[in-house]
Design a protein around this motif. Structure first.
Motif, PDB file in Angstrom:
ATOM      1  N   ASN A   4       0.835  -1.201   0.000  1.00  0.00           N
ATOM      2  CA  ASN A   4       0.000   0.000   0.000  1.00  0.00           C
ATOM      3  C   ASN A   4       0.869   1.251   0.000  1.00  0.00           C
ATOM      4  O   ASN A   4       0.589   2.215  -0.705  1.00  0.00           O
ATOM      5  CB  ASN A   4      -0.911   0.033   1.230  1.00  0.00           C
ATOM      6  N   TYR A  25       0.434   3.955  -2.840  1.00  0.00           N
ATOM      7  CA  TYR A  25      -0.124   5.288  -2.609  1.00  0.00           C
ATOM      8  C   TYR A  25       0.954   6.363  -2.409  1.00  0.00           C
ATOM      9  O   TYR A  25       0.708   7.378  -1.797  1.00  0.00           O
ATOM     10  CB  TYR A  25      -1.107   5.245  -1.428  1.00  0.00           C
ATOM     11  N   ARG A  38     -12.611   2.059  -0.228  1.00  0.00           N
ATOM     12  CA  ARG A  38     -11.486   2.742  -0.858  1.00  0.00           C
ATOM     13  C   ARG A  38     -11.666   4.231  -0.611  1.00  0.00           C
ATOM     14  O   ARG A  38     -12.771   4.751  -0.691  1.00  0.00           O
ATOM     15  CB  ARG A  38     -11.436   2.462  -2.367  1.00  0.00           C
ATOM     16  N   LEU A  94      -6.556  -3.851   3.670  1.00  0.00           N
ATOM     17  CA  LEU A  94      -6.435  -3.425   5.071  1.00  0.00           C
ATOM     18  C   LEU A  94      -7.424  -4.160   5.959  1.00  0.00           C
ATOM     19  O   LEU A  94      -7.127  -4.442   7.121  1.00  0.00           O
ATOM     20  CB  LEU A  94      -6.632  -1.916   5.189  1.00  0.00           C
TER      21      LEU A  94
END
Ligand code: ADP
Length: 856
Positions: free
Chosen positions: A452, A456, A503, A519
């Motif tokens: 992640n 991101y 999301r 997550l």
């Protein structure tokens, strides 16, 4: 069927409605019954009250009659005294008559025949009264229009000589001064004296004829008939009849030994002040009871509603749980079904990638990356459904932390490098290496968070720190801190972060692939391992995820300098890259799926190993009796005889030529604890399908007898070593071309890399022109096709940023084509605003190519 479903889903609500109506109906019936009881009670109370009132007035009548009686007796006594004085000649008869006369009262002396000697003279009908008086007793009688006459005998010796009489005139009786007027009558009470003989009112109350108690039609007191009819059976009586008078009780009583009746009217309320208060209190209490009853019913109602609701909820929950279970079962069953063909696709694709070149290779690479994404999504869904159905288990094993961190480093550093991000890893050298815990799940949660962070973070770095806290009698709490310089998370989004399929920041993340499950799985797995996870983030600046996990310490040996270990691992990798052949080795691959057999054969083709295949357990058992194999790859799920049974039989087979041969499980079943299960069942190792060429080659290399492996010389190797760093100009911060990526796409061939780059740079003018034209003519379809091509050509020369930018434009182009007319504007605006950025990146990249690689 559809109808059934609808009725099923609505049945709890409909039941609830029926139940509510039922309850409401019952409540209304209860209430009506209560009201009727109340009314009946009211009637009963009124009745008993009236009775009480009548009883009270009966006594009142009796009392009044006795007062009249006393008055009459007094009058007679006074007259008798005067008669005695005359008899005793103490006064003269004239004086006597004189003394008893007054206003409205006329005295008189009669002879024995009733003739008047002195004073008043009486009519003939008075003779009867005289005759009675002559017998020696006093008498009295009322004469119509004349008045009340009282007579007493006057003796001379023992004989009656005369009669002394007194007339109370009819008008005099009505005077206030009359001795027969009631002086002690109360307010709200009217009294009159009535003569039954003459049917006349003897002594009325004041203004009687104008009052409401005068019955003008009958010229008699109100209620007389009723009173008289009741008086036939008793001496006194009382009536309360609202038909006669609503406010007054009427009573009457005989005056003993006379034809007179006392009649009284008394106000109902004045009698009943006390009683009616009680009446009121009873009514209040009753009202209060009704209110209490209503409250109770309401309480019971809400309780029942709550109970009914919770039972409806329970049913709905059970239904949902059943549906969820069915979903989980379905997903779990699909696991094998989806993974097997995917294995075939990826395996075949690997073959294509090995043999293809140019565009075909790029397409195959895209297939690989899409396939791997699909695989990871399937894995996520499977994991999540297992967690939700409670089937996910934590399987603690002994493991080496450094080997886990090695894997983590390999996976993440590669991805970070691909994106041009710096990846730093700081591992506390004192953490014990030999630990006990669920290695698979630990790796999964850490990799999820790191992936992640890379995903991101558009630019900058990802830093991974591992520490250990609170050593306690053989246990340690590991702390994994992942810091990124990415997009960050808004404060208000933090609480949604760990929810499934959630999301965040969709606008910003439109081009980043994801399901929103990562997550959710991570937090649940962490909790299952008794750990916790926290997030700290500044929107726009970056995020820090911290995972804390308790683990058991097996040995206290510290992990040491982790960077040195990484170095060693890289060495090992470099060693592996020297490809090998094993023409004298024989292996057997057992799988019921032909495609899978072809995949393994093709993947190992370059090793020149002799490969036999079997499509069932039975065939496998036959082959191992006929031949010796160095390795047997055995599929798990096969019809008739599965991999476990085949292995167990193979081990017991005395005629087997493969008694010492390693058996490696090859299965699409990649769920938790599966590896341990296979090892426990006697397998030497385990490979999860789909396998890639590198992994299977590494496995073969691990289990083949070393003497059968021929490592290729540096000079003859097919693998091309990575270009030496010194041949490349030092990287600058602004660098656009990522060399590792470029080398990956040209088979590590430097010549080819430069050739690709040169072609790419030379095409800049025409490609930019084409894109400009497409945009100006509004031909977004062509624009999308051309920008799509730019995306992959840019990636193949290491232009990651340009490729990303082109990818975003391509996605916007697809969206533009697909969305309805009224939503096209926002997509077009995105393309128009980002198009110049793509051209600028292309320009900068060409510039860099010239400067760094001397291309023209
Ligand atoms: P996804 O498959 O979308 O990545 P995750 O469950 O892993 O699903 O993450 C949920 C959401 O949390 C992501 O869509 C993203 O918006 C946000 N997120 C997760 N990690 C980070 C991070 N390091 N920085 C910023 N946002 C993040």
């Amino acid at each position: 069927m559809k109808q059934d479903n609808t009725s099923n889903t609505s049945s709890p609500e409909r039941r609830m409605l029926t139940f509510t109506l039922h309850l409401l109906g019952r409540f209304l019936i209860f209430f009506a019954i209560l009201l009727l009881i109340g009314l009946a009670l009211q009637d009963k109370m009124n009745e008993s009250l009236n009775h009480e009132v009548e009883k009270f007035n009966l006594q009142q009548g009796e009392l009044r009659a006795s007062v009249y009686n006393r008055q009459l007796t007094n009058e007679i006594n006074e007259l008798s005294r005067t008669a005695m004085l005359i008899s005793a000649e103490k006064i003269t008869p004239a004086n006597g008559v004189q003394s008893i006369s007054g206003q409205g009262q006329l005295g008189g002396l009669l002879d024995i025949n009733g003739q008047s000697l002195l004073g008043v003279s009486l009519p003939k009908e008075a003779r009867l009264q005289c005759a009675r008086t002559l017998q020696g007793d006093p008498s009295w009688r009322y004469y119509k229009d004349l008045g009340l006459v009282v007579m007493v005998p006057v003796y001379e010796g023992n004989n009656v000589r005369h009669i002394l009489c007194k007339l109370y005139t009819a008008t005099g009786l009505q005077e206030r001064t009359s001795p027969f007027q009631f002086t002690d009558q109360q307010e709200n009470e009217k009294l009159l004296l009535y003569d039954l003989n003459t049917q006349r009112v003897v002594v009325p109350f004041e203004d009687y004829k104008n009052s409401s108690f005068y019955d003008a039609a009958k010229d008699s007191p109100l209620g007389l008939d009723q009173l008289l009819s009741k008086l036939e059976h008793s001496q006194e009586t009382a009536i309360f009849d609202p038909a006669l008078n609503n406010d007054y009780v009427i009573y009457a009583a005989y005056i003993p030994n006379t034809s007179f009746v006392v009649i009284g009217y008394r106000q109902w309320r004045s009698v009943l002040t006390g009683i009616s208060n009680i009446h009121l209190i009873v009514l209040w209490v009753f009202g209060l009871l009704v209110v209490l009853f209503c409250v109770f019913i309401l309480y019971a109602f809400t309780n029942q509603v709550a109970a009914e609701e919770s039972s409806a909820l329970r049913e709905a929950r059970d239904e949902a749980l059943r549906a969820n279970q069915a979903k989980s079962d379905f997903l779990a069953n699909m696991s094998h079904e989806i993974r097997t063909p995917l294995n075939a696709i990826l395996g075949m694709n690997e073959m294509i990638m090995r043999e293809a070149s140019g565009n075909l290779k790029k397409y195959a690479f895209n297939v690989k990356s899409a396939g791997e994404t699909l695989l990871s999504i399937i894995n996520d869904i499977l994991d999540f459904s297992k967690i939700e159905s409670g089937k996910m288990e934590i399987v603690p094993v002994s493991y080496s932390l450094s080997s886990v961190l090695n894997d983590v480093y390999n996976m993440v550093s590669y991805k970070a490098g691909e994106k041009g991000l710096a990846f730093h890893m700081n591992v506390d050298a004192n953490i014990p290496d030999a630990l006990h815990g669920d290695e698979v799940r630990l790796r999964q949660v850490v990799v999820n968070i790191l992936n992640n962070a890379v995903k991101y973070t558009p630019k900058g770095s990802v830093t991974f720190t591992v520490k250990a806290h609170s050593y306690q009698s053989g246990s340690v709490e590991l702390e994994f801190i992942t810091q990124d310089t990415g997009i960050g998370i808004r404060e208000e989004d933090k609480e949604k972060l760990f929810a499934k399929f959630q999301r965040l920041d969709i606008e910003k993340n439109r081009n980043i692939e994801g399901t929103g499950l990562g997550l959710a799985i991570t937090v649940r797995l962490t909790e299952m391992m008794q750990g916790n996870i926290t997030v700290d983030s500044i929107y726009g600046e970056g995020s820090t995820f911290t995972i804390r996990l308790p683990q058991t310490v097996e040995k206290n040996e510290p992990i040491g300098d982790f960077n040195a270990r990484i170095e060693a691992a890289l060495q090992e990798e470099a060693h592996y890259q020297k490809s090998f052949t094993a023409p004298n080795a024989h292996i057997l691959v057992v799988d019921d799926n032909d495609m899978n057999l072809t995949v393994v054969e093709s993947l190992l083709e370059q090793t020149r190993i002799n490969i036999h295949t079997a499509s069932s357990g039975k065939e496998c058992l036959q082959l191992i009796q006929d031949n010796h194999y160095d390795i047997v790859f055995l599929d798990h799920m096969m019809p008739e005889m599965d991999g476990l049974e085949t292995l167990s039989r193979a081990k017991k087979l005395i005629t087997s030529k493969c008694q010492d041969t390693p058996f490696i499980a090859l299965t699409a079943n990649a769920v938790a604890g599966v590896k341990e299960m296979f090892l426990a069942k006697g397998f030497n190792d385990y490979l999860s399908k789909p396998v890639d060429g590198k992994t299977i080659e590494r496995m073969v290399q691990k289990y083949l007898p070393p003497e059968k492996i021929c490592l290729a010389d540096a000079g003859t190797t097919e693998a091309i070593p990575a270009p030496a760093p010194e041949t490349v100009a030092p990287a600058t911060v602004e660098e656009q071309i990522d060399l590792p990526t470029a080398m990956k796409y040209c088979g590590n061939n430097e010549e080819m890399q430069k050739k690709f780059l040169s072609m790419f740079v030379s095409r800049r003018g025409s490609v930019s022109q084409q894109l400009e034209n497409d945009l100006q003519t509004g031909n977004i379809e062509d624009y999308t096709t051309h920008v799509h091509a730019l995306k992959s050509t840019a990636l193949s020369i290491g232009g990651i940023k340009l490729s990303e930018c082109a990818k975003a434009l391509e996605m916007a182009g697809h969206a533009y084509i697909e969305v309805p007319e009224n939503e096209k504007d926002s997509q077009l605006a995105y393309i128009q605003s980002h198009h110049p950025e793509a051209l600028a990146l292309y320009q900068r990249l060409s510039q860099e190519a010239k400067e760094r690689f001397g291309l023209e």
